[in-house]
Write a protein that holds these residues in place. Structure first.
Motif, PDB file in Angstrom:
ATOM      1  N   ARG A 220       0.833  -1.204   0.000  1.00 41.69           N
ATOM      2  CA  ARG A 220       0.000   0.000   0.000  1.00 41.69           C
ATOM      3  C   ARG A 220       0.872   1.259   0.000  1.00 41.69           C
ATOM      4  O   ARG A 220       0.354   2.366   0.046  1.00 41.69           O
ATOM      5  CB  ARG A 220      -0.927   0.031   1.217  1.00 41.69           C
ATOM      6  N   ARG A 221       2.203   1.067   0.005  1.00 36.77           N
ATOM      7  CA  ARG A 221       3.141   2.198   0.014  1.00 36.77           C
ATOM      8  C   ARG A 221       4.084   2.105  -1.191  1.00 36.77           C
ATOM      9  O   ARG A 221       5.288   2.317  -1.080  1.00 36.77           O
ATOM     10  CB  ARG A 221       3.948   2.219   1.320  1.00 36.77           C
ATOM     11  N   LEU A 222       3.513   1.776  -2.332  1.00 36.21           N
ATOM     12  CA  LEU A 222       4.323   1.635  -3.539  1.00 36.21           C
ATOM     13  C   LEU A 222       4.835   3.001  -4.001  1.00 36.21           C
ATOM     14  O   LEU A 222       4.118   3.996  -3.971  1.00 36.21           O
ATOM     15  CB  LEU A 222       3.510   0.989  -4.662  1.00 36.21           C
ATOM     16  N   THR A 223       6.075   2.994  -4.436  1.00 37.90           N
ATOM     17  CA  THR A 223       6.694   4.197  -4.982  1.00 37.90           C
ATOM     18  C   THR A 223       7.272   3.849  -6.345  1.00 37.90           C
ATOM     19  O   THR A 223       7.824   2.764  -6.538  1.00 37.90           O
ATOM     20  CB  THR A 223       7.809   4.721  -4.066  1.00 37.90           C
ATOM     21  N   ARG A 224       7.114   4.773  -7.290  1.00 36.54           N
ATOM     22  CA  ARG A 224       7.550   4.518  -8.664  1.00 36.54           C
ATOM     23  C   ARG A 224       8.444   5.654  -9.141  1.00 36.54           C
ATOM     24  O   ARG A 224       8.272   6.804  -8.744  1.00 36.54           O
ATOM     25  CB  ARG A 224       6.341   4.386  -9.590  1.00 36.54           C
ATOM     26  N   VAL A 271      20.594   4.913   0.953  1.00 39.94           N
ATOM     27  CA  VAL A 271      19.836   6.102   1.356  1.00 39.94           C
ATOM     28  C   VAL A 271      19.015   5.800   2.613  1.00 39.94           C
ATOM     29  O   VAL A 271      18.904   6.630   3.519  1.00 39.94           O
ATOM     30  CB  VAL A 271      18.917   6.597   0.228  1.00 39.94           C
ATOM     31  N   VAL A 272      18.438   4.603   2.662  1.00 37.57           N
ATOM     32  CA  VAL A 272      17.655   4.201   3.833  1.00 37.57           C
ATOM     33  C   VAL A 272      18.529   4.232   5.089  1.00 37.57           C
ATOM     34  O   VAL A 272      18.127   4.746   6.141  1.00 37.57           O
ATOM     35  CB  VAL A 272      17.052   2.800   3.613  1.00 37.57           C
ATOM     36  N   LEU A 318       7.978   0.983  -0.254  1.00 31.86           N
ATOM     37  CA  LEU A 318       8.945   1.693   0.584  1.00 31.86           C
ATOM     38  C   LEU A 318       8.245   2.211   1.837  1.00 31.86           C
ATOM     39  O   LEU A 318       7.533   3.210   1.802  1.00 31.86           O
ATOM     40  CB  LEU A 318       9.576   2.851  -0.188  1.00 31.86           C
ATOM     41  N   SER A 319       8.444   1.503   2.926  1.00 35.71           N
ATOM     42  CA  SER A 319       7.859   1.904   4.201  1.00 35.71           C
ATOM     43  C   SER A 319       8.892   2.715   4.974  1.00 35.71           C
ATOM     44  O   SER A 319       9.646   2.197   5.790  1.00 35.71           O
ATOM     45  CB  SER A 319       7.442   0.661   4.997  1.00 35.71           C
ATOM     46  N   LEU A 320       8.935   4.012   4.676  1.00 31.96           N
ATOM     47  CA  LEU A 320       9.951   4.907   5.232  1.00 31.96           C
ATOM     48  C   LEU A 320       9.312   5.975   6.112  1.00 31.96           C
ATOM     49  O   LEU A 320       8.137   6.298   5.953  1.00 31.96           O
ATOM     50  CB  LEU A 320      10.730   5.576   4.099  1.00 31.96           C
ATOM     51  N   LEU A 351      12.628   9.981  -3.590  1.00 31.96           N
ATOM     52  CA  LEU A 351      14.066  10.106  -3.823  1.00 31.96           C
ATOM     53  C   LEU A 351      14.746   8.744  -3.791  1.00 31.96           C
ATOM     54  O   LEU A 351      15.636   8.463  -4.603  1.00 31.96           O
ATOM     55  CB  LEU A 351      14.681  11.037  -2.784  1.00 31.96           C
ATOM     56  N   VAL A 352      14.321   7.897  -2.869  1.00 29.92           N
ATOM     57  CA  VAL A 352      14.910   6.568  -2.764  1.00 29.92           C
ATOM     58  C   VAL A 352      14.625   5.753  -4.024  1.00 29.92           C
ATOM     59  O   VAL A 352      15.508   5.053  -4.542  1.00 29.92           O
ATOM     60  CB  VAL A 352      14.383   5.844  -1.513  1.00 29.92           C
ATOM     61  N   ALA A 353      13.408   5.836  -4.528  1.00 33.72           N
ATOM     62  CA  ALA A 353      13.066   5.095  -5.753  1.00 33.72           C
ATOM     63  C   ALA A 353      13.904   5.573  -6.928  1.00 33.72           C
ATOM     64  O   ALA A 353      14.376   4.768  -7.744  1.00 33.72           O
ATOM     65  CB  ALA A 353      11.577   5.246  -6.058  1.00 33.72           C
TER      66      ALA A 353
END
Length: 422
Positions: A220-224, A271-272, A318-320, A351-353
């Motif tokens: 539910r926290r998809l990043t593209r 980055v994480v 990405l659960s950040l 940014l991480v993606a």
């Protein structure tokens, strides 16, 4: 030799210096543990003791900056913490080569986190499912009482899913609490909600609650992120075609996909880690997401554009967070967030993606052209020189000599160092 025992009674109650004394019998002869571990850098000794159990020191990791990045039309510098040579250089190079086409464009699905509650020994699971869904309002009130501040910030329980799964001992009811954790990673909040609601669910269903914890498959926290590299920035049409063939290998073979995705996570995890987030949670979620089709596959996709360029895209969970946990108390993590102006969890995720996609471009291009070792070992040459015993200006001289000879290895470094010193 005195027999050693790992049963160190009272070790947790000792000071850090006392713990180091207690380790003397375990250290290689001549090792000055106090000299190596006594300096905790920007972290105070008290903070180190509070962050982990049985603390004896810190393990510093180099922190670098990825340059050339343009993300959603904005120039940005991105701190990366990693011990591996060539990771940051690959991101810088990839970012430079797609600046002419606007850099990286990203999207973020939102900050919904899943907590799971496992209910066993339910006689009528289908009826139980309907009963749980019918009482959503009660569940929302109970869960939101756990963290009033989260609710004030616009978060809280948003939805509930109920899944029926067949196990060895019958059908279990698995309840998903879908919680908006806003700018937090959210593990503590959703775990507390799951523990609060579990006995209530057991009572409603006539079953027995067991596990109550978040899921790291944060779908539910998809990043593209996506970007386009012009052919002339890559090395021409032939390189575009070769990179596409290399990328296809990861699509059809999980053995290749594992290494393909490891390269992506070189950038993502750097980055994480730099921001004090949970690298293990991010890696677990990414790899689980890569296997959702039933066969493990790549997190990126590569295509040729109409004008012959190379288009790449990435999608991963990405659960950040930018608040809570180590992110909040670690001064380097706070500095890293400030440098990249990551003022929300969504911004950080974008940014991480972008970094993950840049990293993959760099790895695939290197593999499809000169091979991964040429660039990697050239950057790694100084580390090999240091390991051979080089000091001061000897390090660069030995590294340059190895690169000039095309032989970058420990034996060559030792030989060159001996020649230099005699």
């Amino acid at each position: 030799m005195t027999e050693r025992s790992s049963r160190l009674t009272g070790f947790a109650t000792l000071s850090r210096s006392e713990r180091l004394d207690a380790l003397k019998d375990w250290l290689p002869e001549g090792t000055d543990a106090s000299g190596i571990l006594g300096n905790t850098g920007v972290l105070s000794g008290d903070l180190v003791d509070r962050m982990v159990e049985n603390a004896i020191g810190v393990m510093p990791v180099p922190l670098g900056i990825a340059t050339n990045m343009v993300v959603d039309g904005e120039d940005v510098l991105i701190p990366m913490a990693t011990e591996e040579s060539s990771v940051i250089a690959a991101v810088c190079n990839a970012a430079k080569r797609c600046r002419a086409t606007g850099g990286f464009r990203t999207s973020y699905a939102g900050s919904l986190t899943i907590a799971q509650v496992q209910i066993l020994d339910v006689a009528d699971p289908h009826r139980a499912r309907l009963e749980i869904l019918r009482r959503f309002e009660e569940m929302r009130d109970l869960c939101n009482q756990v963290d009033p501040m989260l609710v004030e910030l616009g978060g809280g329980l948003r939805d509930v899913e109920v899944r029926l799964l067949d196990g060895r001992h019958g059908r279990m009811v698995v309840v998903h609490l879908i919680v908006d954790t806003r700018d937090a990673m959210g593990a503590n909040a959703v775990n507390t909600m799951a523990e609060r609601i579990a006995p209530v669910l057991a009572d409603w269903t006539g079953g027995r609650s067991l596990l109550r914890i978040l899921s790291n498959l944060a779908d539910r926290r998809l990043t593209r992120a996506e970007a386009v590299w012009p052919a002339d920035e890559i090395g021409g049409a032939a390189v575009v075609d070769t990179m596409l063939e290399a990328a296809e290998f990861a699509v059809i073979d999980p053995y290749r996909a594992a290494t393909h995705n490891k390269g992506i996570m070189n950038g993502v995890s750097a980055v994480v880690l730099a921001t004090g987030n949970d690298t293990r949670a991010i890696e677990a979620g990414a790899h689980a997401y890569a296997a959702q089709s039933g066969q493990y596959g790549p997190l990126t996709r590569w295509e040729k554009t109409a004008d012959g360029g190379l288009a790449g895209s990435i999608e991963l969970p990405l659960s950040l967070g930018i608040v809570g946990g180590a992110t909040r108390i670690h001064p380097v993590a706070q500095l890293a967030l400030g440098i990249m102006r990551a003022e929300s969890a969504g911004r950080l995720s974008r940014l991480v993606a972008a970094v993950g996609l840049a990293q993959n471009f760099g790895a695939v291009r290197a593999l499809a052209t000169d091979g991964i070792q040429k660039g990697h070992m050239a950057l790694h040459a100084q580390n090999i020189a240091i390991a051979a015993g080089a000091e001061g200006d000897e390090i660069s001289r030995i590294a340059d000599a190895m690169k000039a000879r095309g032989e970058i290895n420990a034996s060559m470094a030792a030989r060159l160092l001996a020649e230099l010193r005699t």
